[in-house]
Design a protein around this motif. Sequence first.
Motif, PDB file in Angstrom:
ATOM      1  N   LEU A 142       0.836  -1.192   0.000  1.00 31.15           N
ATOM      2  CA  LEU A 142       0.000   0.000   0.000  1.00 31.15           C
ATOM      3  C   LEU A 142       0.875   1.246   0.000  1.00 31.15           C
ATOM      4  N   SER A 143       0.461   2.262  -0.720  1.00 36.22           N
ATOM      5  CA  SER A 143       1.167   3.531  -0.701  1.00 36.22           C
ATOM      6  C   SER A 143       0.174   4.650  -0.962  1.00 36.22           C
ATOM      7  N   VAL A 144       0.522   5.841  -0.505  1.00 39.27           N
ATOM      8  CA  VAL A 144      -0.309   7.025  -0.713  1.00 39.27           C
ATOM      9  C   VAL A 144       0.576   8.109  -1.311  1.00 39.27           C
ATOM     10  N   ASP A 145       0.198   8.607  -2.478  1.00 35.40           N
ATOM     11  CA  ASP A 145       0.953   9.657  -3.142  1.00 35.40           C
ATOM     12  C   ASP A 145       0.491  10.999  -2.579  1.00 35.40           C
ATOM     13  N   THR A 146       1.075  11.378  -1.450  1.00 32.81           N
ATOM     14  CA  THR A 146       0.639  12.606  -0.783  1.00 32.81           C
ATOM     15  C   THR A 146       0.919  13.843  -1.627  1.00 32.81           C
ATOM     16  N   ALA A 147       1.999  13.826  -2.402  1.00 30.98           N
ATOM     17  CA  ALA A 147       2.309  14.986  -3.247  1.00 30.98           C
ATOM     18  C   ALA A 147       1.228  15.192  -4.304  1.00 30.98           C
ATOM     19  N   LEU A 148       0.770  14.095  -4.898  1.00 35.94           N
ATOM     20  CA  LEU A 148      -0.293  14.188  -5.907  1.00 35.94           C
ATOM     21  C   LEU A 148      -1.575  14.712  -5.278  1.00 35.94           C
ATOM     22  N   ILE A 149      -1.953  14.137  -4.145  1.00 37.21           N
ATOM     23  CA  ILE A 149      -3.174  14.567  -3.477  1.00 37.21           C
ATOM     24  C   ILE A 149      -3.073  16.027  -3.073  1.00 37.21           C
ATOM     25  N   ASP A 150      -1.923  16.412  -2.519  1.00 37.75           N
ATOM     26  CA  ASP A 150      -1.732  17.808  -2.107  1.00 37.75           C
ATOM     27  C   ASP A 150      -1.872  18.765  -3.284  1.00 37.75           C
ATOM     28  N   SER A 151      -1.388  18.350  -4.443  1.00 38.42           N
ATOM     29  CA  SER A 151      -1.455  19.242  -5.601  1.00 38.42           C
ATOM     30  C   SER A 151      -2.897  19.550  -5.976  1.00 38.42           C
ATOM     31  N   TYR A 152      -3.782  18.553  -5.880  1.00 38.52           N
ATOM     32  CA  TYR A 152      -5.188  18.783  -6.190  1.00 38.52           C
ATOM     33  C   TYR A 152      -5.876  19.588  -5.086  1.00 38.52           C
ATOM     34  N   LEU A 153      -5.557  19.281  -3.839  1.00 38.10           N
ATOM     35  CA  LEU A 153      -6.170  20.012  -2.727  1.00 38.10           C
ATOM     36  C   LEU A 153      -5.714  21.465  -2.693  1.00 38.10           C
ATOM     37  N   ASP A 154      -4.417  21.690  -2.837  1.00 36.99           N
ATOM     38  CA  ASP A 154      -3.874  23.041  -2.720  1.00 36.99           C
ATOM     39  C   ASP A 154      -4.327  23.946  -3.859  1.00 36.99           C
ATOM     40  N   SER A 155      -4.619  23.340  -5.015  1.00 36.36           N
ATOM     41  CA  SER A 155      -5.093  24.134  -6.149  1.00 36.36           C
ATOM     42  C   SER A 155      -6.593  24.423  -6.072  1.00 36.36           C
ATOM     43  N   GLY A 156      -7.296  23.764  -5.145  1.00 38.20           N
ATOM     44  CA  GLY A 156      -8.736  23.924  -5.041  1.00 38.20           C
ATOM     45  C   GLY A 156      -9.527  23.041  -5.975  1.00 38.20           C
ATOM     46  N   ARG A 157      -8.840  22.191  -6.733  1.00 30.72           N
ATOM     47  CA  ARG A 157      -9.547  21.309  -7.667  1.00 30.72           C
ATOM     48  C   ARG A 157     -10.236  20.157  -6.953  1.00 30.72           C
ATOM     49  N   LEU A 158      -9.826  19.890  -5.713  1.00 34.80           N
ATOM     50  CA  LEU A 158     -10.424  18.818  -4.930  1.00 34.80           C
ATOM     51  C   LEU A 158     -10.664  19.329  -3.519  1.00 34.80           C
ATOM     52  N   ARG A 159     -11.819  18.992  -2.970  1.00 41.88           N
ATOM     53  CA  ARG A 159     -12.130  19.339  -1.589  1.00 41.88           C
ATOM     54  C   ARG A 159     -13.156  18.332  -1.081  1.00 41.88           C
ATOM     55  N   ALA A 160     -13.486  18.404   0.217  1.00 46.31           N
ATOM     56  CA  ALA A 160     -14.446  17.446   0.756  1.00 46.31           C
ATOM     57  C   ALA A 160     -15.031  17.932   2.072  1.00 46.31           C
ATOM     58  N   ASP A 161     -16.356  17.808   2.198  1.00 55.19           N
ATOM     59  CA  ASP A 161     -17.041  17.957   3.473  1.00 55.19           C
ATOM     60  C   ASP A 161     -17.412  16.590   4.048  1.00 55.19           C
ATOM     61  N   HIS A 162     -17.785  15.657   3.162  1.00 52.14           N
ATOM     62  CA  HIS A 162     -18.022  14.270   3.535  1.00 52.14           C
ATOM     63  C   HIS A 162     -17.269  13.355   2.573  1.00 52.14           C
ATOM     64  N   ILE A 163     -16.796  12.238   3.101  1.00 47.31           N
ATOM     65  CA  ILE A 163     -16.216  11.179   2.271  1.00 47.31           C
ATOM     66  C   ILE A 163     -16.991   9.906   2.574  1.00 47.31           C
ATOM     67  N   LEU A 164     -17.533   9.279   1.536  1.00 44.03           N
ATOM     68  CA  LEU A 164     -18.363   8.088   1.672  1.00 44.03           C
ATOM     69  C   LEU A 164     -17.579   6.882   1.174  1.00 44.03           C
ATOM     70  N   VAL A 165     -17.443   5.872   2.017  1.00 43.29           N
ATOM     71  CA  VAL A 165     -16.690   4.666   1.678  1.00 43.29           C
ATOM     72  C   VAL A 165     -17.675   3.539   1.416  1.00 43.29           C
ATOM     73  N   THR A 166     -17.609   2.944   0.221  1.00 48.11           N
ATOM     74  CA  THR A 166     -18.533   1.848  -0.095  1.00 48.11           C
ATOM     75  C   THR A 166     -18.053   0.507   0.460  1.00 48.11           C
ATOM     76  N   HIS A 167     -16.735   0.258   0.441  1.00 47.46           N
ATOM     77  CA  HIS A 167     -16.192  -0.944   1.066  1.00 47.46           C
ATOM     78  C   HIS A 167     -14.691  -0.772   1.290  1.00 47.46           C
ATOM     79  N   GLY A 168     -14.076  -1.789   1.904  1.00 51.74           N
ATOM     80  CA  GLY A 168     -12.739  -1.605   2.439  1.00 51.74           C
ATOM     81  C   GLY A 168     -11.570  -1.929   1.541  1.00 51.74           C
ATOM     82  N   HIS A 169     -11.802  -2.306   0.291  1.00 52.88           N
ATOM     83  CA  HIS A 169     -10.699  -2.722  -0.566  1.00 52.88           C
ATOM     84  C   HIS A 169      -9.765  -1.561  -0.901  1.00 52.88           C
ATOM     85  N   TYR A 170      -8.552  -1.926  -1.292  1.00 52.52           N
ATOM     86  CA  TYR A 170      -7.478  -0.949  -1.507  1.00 52.52           C
ATOM     87  C   TYR A 170      -7.832   0.127  -2.512  1.00 52.52           C
TER      88      TYR A 170
END
Length: 323
Positions: A90-118
């Motif tokens: 398992l890995s998380v590309d924090t730099a990629l995620i940060d780029s979308y969040l910091d630019s305002g292209r991605l945001r969230a008030d709720h996150i809905l998880v359908t199931h636990g797979h990777y």
Amino acid sequence: MRDSTFPGTGPTRRALLGAGAAAATALLAACASGGPAPGPATTPGVTLSWWGNNGWEIRAGARTVLIDPWLTRFKTGTYTPQGADPRSPLSVDTALIDSYLDSGRLRADHILVTHGHYDHLTDVPYLAQRTGATVLGTETHLTLMAALGAPENQLALVTGGEELDFDGYSIRVLRSLHSEIGPRTQIPYPGTRPGYPATKPPRPEVISDLVEGGTLAYQVTVGATSVLNFGGANYIESELAGLRPDVLLLPTGGARVHDYVARLLRILGHPRWVLPTHWDDFDLPLGEPARDAGGLEPLRKAVAAADPSARFRVPAHVETITF
């Protein structure tokens, strides 16, 4: 980010039923002229963005709901003849995620998880940390996310049946089923991780550590527009009785499910829009064009056969579609 509007976008089924003849005529005229369909002044615009796999972003004004966001998309071999390697780290590309969040292209008030797979859960703990979003999931999902470092005060347990109202939108949580594959109709990486919040398992390290843990579906409603998402190609028919979504986010697959597409469209009263989900090869980066893993055309044909009037729309990665 690409932006587009459905051609011929007009009133939802629910809006038409609630409108008078004059309002319906005005709406249809606006559609015919190519202009936007007018709506109630208090109803915010609704946009959907597809972040690959079953990752969806639903925006209503200043509010945002994410479903199964997984941007990292590390290699697993899932769509190769050999299938996924269960020891894929398992890995998380924090730099990629940060780029979308910091630019305002991605945001969230709720996150809905359908199931636990990777391919549904791995990025959620980091996104919760960065956004402060409330995360909904089963006991197993919350156990796994807590073990991955999610802020536990942001985790909210749901089991299916909840009807939740928030500022500008509502969320209906539905009990659902995961896809069953192979000659013995088995669920990949089955199991549960009970005990939340009293106990946490060791930190998950490989994809097989992220078990299914129960599957949920979600309907998000903004004003007169409702969007229904399934994270796996299966469902519980009795849970869907009376639902009339305007937009159905429908996974490919379902080969082992009796009359998978036609039965579902019939139960839901034939949604006007059907958008495929969970159809792209997620071993490829999000920044590349989506590549069909093999189920897109069979799904398109099944929808056309079951309901020729349904509008089947295939989005591109990170494309925004306005209703």
